[in-house]
Each structure stands twice: as C-alpha cells, then as structure tokens.
Motif scaffolding. Structure first.
Motif, PDB file in Angstrom:
ATOM      1  N   ASN A  43       0.801  -1.228   0.000  1.00 31.66           N
ATOM      2  CA  ASN A  43       0.000   0.000   0.000  1.00 31.66           C
ATOM      3  C   ASN A  43       0.833   1.276   0.000  1.00 31.66           C
ATOM      4  O   ASN A  43       0.308   2.367   0.205  1.00 31.66           O
ATOM      5  CB  ASN A  43      -0.952   0.015   1.196  1.00 31.66           C
ATOM      6  CG  ASN A  43      -0.211   0.017   2.527  1.00 31.66           C
ATOM      7  OD1 ASN A  43       0.944  -0.393   2.594  1.00 31.66           O
ATOM      8  ND2 ASN A  43      -0.864   0.476   3.580  1.00 31.66           N
ATOM      9  N   GLY A  44       2.142   1.140  -0.220  1.00 34.91           N
ATOM     10  CA  GLY A  44       2.932   2.365  -0.276  1.00 34.91           C
ATOM     11  C   GLY A  44       4.418   2.165  -0.112  1.00 34.91           C
ATOM     12  O   GLY A  44       4.961   1.100  -0.440  1.00 34.91           O
ATOM     13  N   LEU A  45       5.064   3.194   0.440  1.00 36.84           N
ATOM     14  CA  LEU A  45       6.520   3.207   0.537  1.00 36.84           C
ATOM     15  C   LEU A  45       6.953   3.939   1.803  1.00 36.84           C
ATOM     16  O   LEU A  45       6.517   5.068   2.058  1.00 36.84           O
ATOM     17  CB  LEU A  45       7.101   3.921  -0.689  1.00 36.84           C
ATOM     18  CG  LEU A  45       8.618   4.044  -0.793  1.00 36.84           C
ATOM     19  CD1 LEU A  45       9.225   2.689  -1.130  1.00 36.84           C
ATOM     20  CD2 LEU A  45       8.993   5.070  -1.868  1.00 36.84           C
ATOM     21  N   PHE A  62       5.809   8.300   4.975  1.00 36.44           N
ATOM     22  CA  PHE A  62       5.171   7.183   4.286  1.00 36.44           C
ATOM     23  C   PHE A  62       4.377   7.707   3.103  1.00 36.44           C
ATOM     24  O   PHE A  62       3.615   8.674   3.236  1.00 36.44           O
ATOM     25  CB  PHE A  62       4.241   6.429   5.241  1.00 36.44           C
ATOM     26  CG  PHE A  62       3.502   5.284   4.599  1.00 36.44           C
ATOM     27  CD1 PHE A  62       4.167   4.114   4.275  1.00 36.44           C
ATOM     28  CD2 PHE A  62       2.147   5.380   4.322  1.00 36.44           C
ATOM     29  CE1 PHE A  62       3.491   3.058   3.679  1.00 36.44           C
ATOM     30  CE2 PHE A  62       1.460   4.330   3.726  1.00 36.44           C
ATOM     31  CZ  PHE A  62       2.137   3.164   3.400  1.00 36.44           C
ATOM     32  N   TYR A  63       4.580   7.060   1.944  1.00 38.45           N
ATOM     33  CA  TYR A  63       3.769   7.393   0.782  1.00 38.45           C
ATOM     34  C   TYR A  63       2.558   6.480   0.755  1.00 38.45           C
ATOM     35  O   TYR A  63       2.669   5.267   0.628  1.00 38.45           O
ATOM     36  CB  TYR A  63       4.565   7.247  -0.509  1.00 38.45           C
ATOM     37  CG  TYR A  63       3.685   7.297  -1.742  1.00 38.45           C
ATOM     38  CD1 TYR A  63       2.914   8.426  -2.008  1.00 38.45           C
ATOM     39  CD2 TYR A  63       3.604   6.224  -2.611  1.00 38.45           C
ATOM     40  CE1 TYR A  63       2.082   8.474  -3.117  1.00 38.45           C
ATOM     41  CE2 TYR A  63       2.781   6.264  -3.730  1.00 38.45           C
ATOM     42  CZ  TYR A  63       2.023   7.381  -3.970  1.00 38.45           C
ATOM     43  OH  TYR A  63       1.195   7.421  -5.071  1.00 38.45           O
ATOM     44  N   ASP A  64       1.371   7.072   0.906  1.00 32.05           N
ATOM     45  CA  ASP A  64       0.097   6.364   0.879  1.00 32.05           C
ATOM     46  C   ASP A  64      -0.323   6.190  -0.581  1.00 32.05           C
ATOM     47  O   ASP A  64      -0.772   7.135  -1.234  1.00 32.05           O
ATOM     48  CB  ASP A  64      -0.948   7.179   1.651  1.00 32.05           C
ATOM     49  CG  ASP A  64      -2.299   6.502   1.715  1.00 32.05           C
ATOM     50  OD1 ASP A  64      -2.528   5.544   0.959  1.00 32.05           O
ATOM     51  OD2 ASP A  64      -3.129   6.943   2.526  1.00 32.05           O
ATOM     52  N   LYS A  68      -2.537   8.621  -2.710  1.00 29.10           N
ATOM     53  CA  LYS A  68      -1.494   9.376  -3.412  1.00 29.10           C
ATOM     54  C   LYS A  68      -1.056  10.599  -2.613  1.00 29.10           C
ATOM     55  O   LYS A  68      -1.102  11.746  -3.083  1.00 29.10           O
ATOM     56  CB  LYS A  68      -1.974   9.778  -4.805  1.00 29.10           C
ATOM     57  CG  LYS A  68      -2.223   8.589  -5.735  1.00 29.10           C
ATOM     58  CD  LYS A  68      -2.651   9.057  -7.113  1.00 29.10           C
ATOM     59  CE  LYS A  68      -2.748   7.874  -8.072  1.00 29.10           C
ATOM     60  NZ  LYS A  68      -3.720   6.855  -7.638  1.00 29.10           N
ATOM     61  N   ARG A  69      -0.591  10.349  -1.391  1.00 29.04           N
ATOM     62  CA  ARG A  69      -0.148  11.444  -0.533  1.00 29.04           C
ATOM     63  C   ARG A  69       1.024  10.992   0.320  1.00 29.04           C
ATOM     64  O   ARG A  69       1.188   9.813   0.610  1.00 29.04           O
ATOM     65  CB  ARG A  69      -1.293  11.912   0.367  1.00 29.04           C
ATOM     66  CG  ARG A  69      -1.831  10.819   1.283  1.00 29.04           C
ATOM     67  CD  ARG A  69      -2.980  11.321   2.129  1.00 29.04           C
ATOM     68  NE  ARG A  69      -3.461  10.249   2.997  1.00 29.04           N
ATOM     69  CZ  ARG A  69      -4.435  10.408   3.888  1.00 29.04           C
ATOM     70  NH1 ARG A  69      -5.012  11.590   4.035  1.00 29.04           N
ATOM     71  NH2 ARG A  69      -4.813   9.397   4.639  1.00 29.04           N
ATOM     72  N   HIS A  91       7.219  -9.968   9.789  1.00 30.87           N
ATOM     73  CA  HIS A  91       6.138 -10.808   9.281  1.00 30.87           C
ATOM     74  C   HIS A  91       4.786 -10.468   9.897  1.00 30.87           C
ATOM     75  O   HIS A  91       3.753 -10.956   9.428  1.00 30.87           O
ATOM     76  CB  HIS A  91       6.465 -12.282   9.538  1.00 30.87           C
ATOM     77  CG  HIS A  91       7.797 -12.699   8.992  1.00 30.87           C
ATOM     78  ND1 HIS A  91       8.272 -12.262   7.768  1.00 30.87           N
ATOM     79  CD2 HIS A  91       8.769 -13.499   9.498  1.00 30.87           C
ATOM     80  CE1 HIS A  91       9.471 -12.781   7.551  1.00 30.87           C
ATOM     81  NE2 HIS A  91       9.798 -13.526   8.582  1.00 30.87           N
ATOM     82  N   ALA A  92       4.774  -9.651  10.933  1.00 27.66           N
ATOM     83  CA  ALA A  92       3.533  -9.174  11.537  1.00 27.66           C
ATOM     84  C   ALA A  92       3.192  -7.771  11.058  1.00 27.66           C
ATOM     85  O   ALA A  92       2.331  -7.103  11.641  1.00 27.66           O
ATOM     86  CB  ALA A  92       3.639  -9.209  13.060  1.00 27.66           C
ATOM     87  N   ASP A  93       3.878  -7.316  10.011  1.00 29.48           N
ATOM     88  CA  ASP A  93       3.674  -5.997   9.405  1.00 29.48           C
ATOM     89  C   ASP A  93       4.070  -4.844  10.330  1.00 29.48           C
ATOM     90  O   ASP A  93       3.594  -3.721  10.158  1.00 29.48           O
ATOM     91  CB  ASP A  93       2.222  -5.809   8.937  1.00 29.48           C
ATOM     92  CG  ASP A  93       1.866  -6.719   7.779  1.00 29.48           C
ATOM     93  OD1 ASP A  93       2.767  -7.000   6.964  1.00 29.48           O
ATOM     94  OD2 ASP A  93       0.710  -7.159   7.695  1.00 29.48           O
TER      95      ASP A  93
END
Length: 240
Positions: A43-45, A62-64, A68-69, A91-93
């Motif tokens: 979902n992003g970066l 964080f890029y959502d 797109k923000r 592994h648990a995000d």
C-alpha cells in the motif's frame, strides 16, 4: 519515437513511464532531499531521511499509495529529527527503523516504541536491520550484532565473545542455507556457518574482496540451480 517529458505539478507521486524526480520543492511531503533508506509495501513506501549541513530535517515518512499522498510519520522523542539508516517490515507488518544515534523504533500501525541501550542494545548507533524466517529482528550496530527476542535485545556477536573481528558492523543478512553474512564498516566480511558452527572472515588484502568498507550485502538465489550468489557493495572499491 520521441517521449514527452512528464511535468510534476502536484505534491504527490504520479504513475507514468520513465523516471520522475521527487524532491522537497516539488513534493512538500518529502522531509529532506537526502534519502538514506526505502522499504516498499503493497500500500505504499516507507522513506527514511538523513540530515545535511544545509537541511537539518530528518525522520520517517510514508507514501500512501491509495490516496497518493505523503505523510510525515516522525514521532517526537522517537524518530523525529533522527537520521535513519535502515527500514524493515517484519512478518507481523510491524515497521522497524534503525537510526544512527537514536536506537531502533518500532511502529505497530498505531504507536511508536523506542528501543535503546536501556533495552539491551549494545549501541544506539544502528546501521542495518534484518528480519529472519522466524521473525527475529537482527541489528548491525557500532558495537556488534544484536538480536530481539520479542521483549529484549541481546548482543549475539561481538569482539568480546570472540565471534567478530571488529564490532563496527554495517549490514547483516542470511542466505538460503541460513549462513549469516556480516559486513563491517571498515573490516571486510564475516560469515557464520551454523551447520558447522564455524566462522569465515574475508578481507580485500587476503581473500580478494574488492574493498573492506562494506555498505550492503545482497543474496541472490538462482531458481534454476538453487545456488546462492552473494553480492557485496563496498564504499572504497566497487562490487564483489
């Protein structure tokens, strides 16, 4: 066929063919133009920044992708104003952030948690992070290699316990055989073989490494042969 340039006018990432530059001027969500670390998720970066003489801002954003923000995720007292060297997702995000002088921060999706030498880290100078198959977190620090057991950090490898040739570790990773690869800031590479419980040490002078100042180690597995190829990036003399 001539390719028309893409003009970025909005403070957000745009999907397009070709290469687009995103900087602090064109995208206000960028904290600093010196980006040290990236970690891509579905979902992003996640983006880690490093302060410069010209710009003292640093931290994490964080890029959502959906909206797109860009979001400034720096937490005061945890990641805000900290130079970020590495970001990994377990592994648990959960998001783990290794900081140059600020220890390790963990984000569980709601809150940040800071780990320092008070929590067992041998040093607050963190250079690299690694998540193994069992979801243990490993840290390359200025005073050896630490491992997180879920509650506390423990120094696993160091000069003091006779495993490392130098405590200043920049990167740690594992290959498909669970061999542990450790790259030093200035002293080459060490490899631990758990099957034989033995160490190997490699340096430019004795073993043919291109350089001793290791900055990254990447393990590439061949789908055809099943044999790993290990790439070692050095600061002083190219790639091995």
């Amino acid at each position: 066929k001539e390719i028309s340039p893409v003009v970025v006018t909005d403070p957000q990432f745009m999907r397009s063919q070709g290469l687009i530059t995103f900087d602090k001027v064109s995208n206000p969500g960028i904290i600093n133009n010196k980006v040290r670390s990236l970690y891509a998720v579905q979902n992003g970066l996640w983006i880690g920044y490093f302060a410069t003489d010209q710009d003292s801002a640093s931290g994490v954003s964080f890029y959502d992708r959906e909206h797109k923000r860009l979001l400034n995720c720096s937490q005061i007292g945890v990641t805000d104003g900290q130079n970020v060297n590495d970001i990994v997702i377990d592994h648990a995000d959960m998001v783990w952030v290794g900081m140059e002088k600020g220890g390790i921060a963990r984000y569980d999706g709601k809150t940040w948690r800071l780990y320092t030498t008070a929590d067992g880290l041998p040093s607050d100078w963190i250079y690299g992070l690694y998540v193994d198959d069992e979801n243990y977190i490993w840290a390359a620090t200025f005073k050896g290699v630490a491992k997180f057991d879920g509650n506390q950090w423990h120094t696993i490898y160091s000069v003091e316990n006779g495993s490392l040739v130098n405590d200043r570790v920049h990167v740690i990773t594992m290959d498909s055989e669970k061999n542990i690869w450790i790259g030093y800031i200035e002293n080459g590479v060490s490899v631990y073989h758990p099957s034989s419980k033995t160490w190997e040490h490699f340096s430019a002078a004795e073993n043919g490494l291109s350089g001793n100042k290791i900055r990254n180690i990447m393990v590439q597995n061949s789908a055809d042969s099943g044999v790993d190829t290990v790439w070692i990036a050095t600061f002083d003399n190219g790639l091995s």
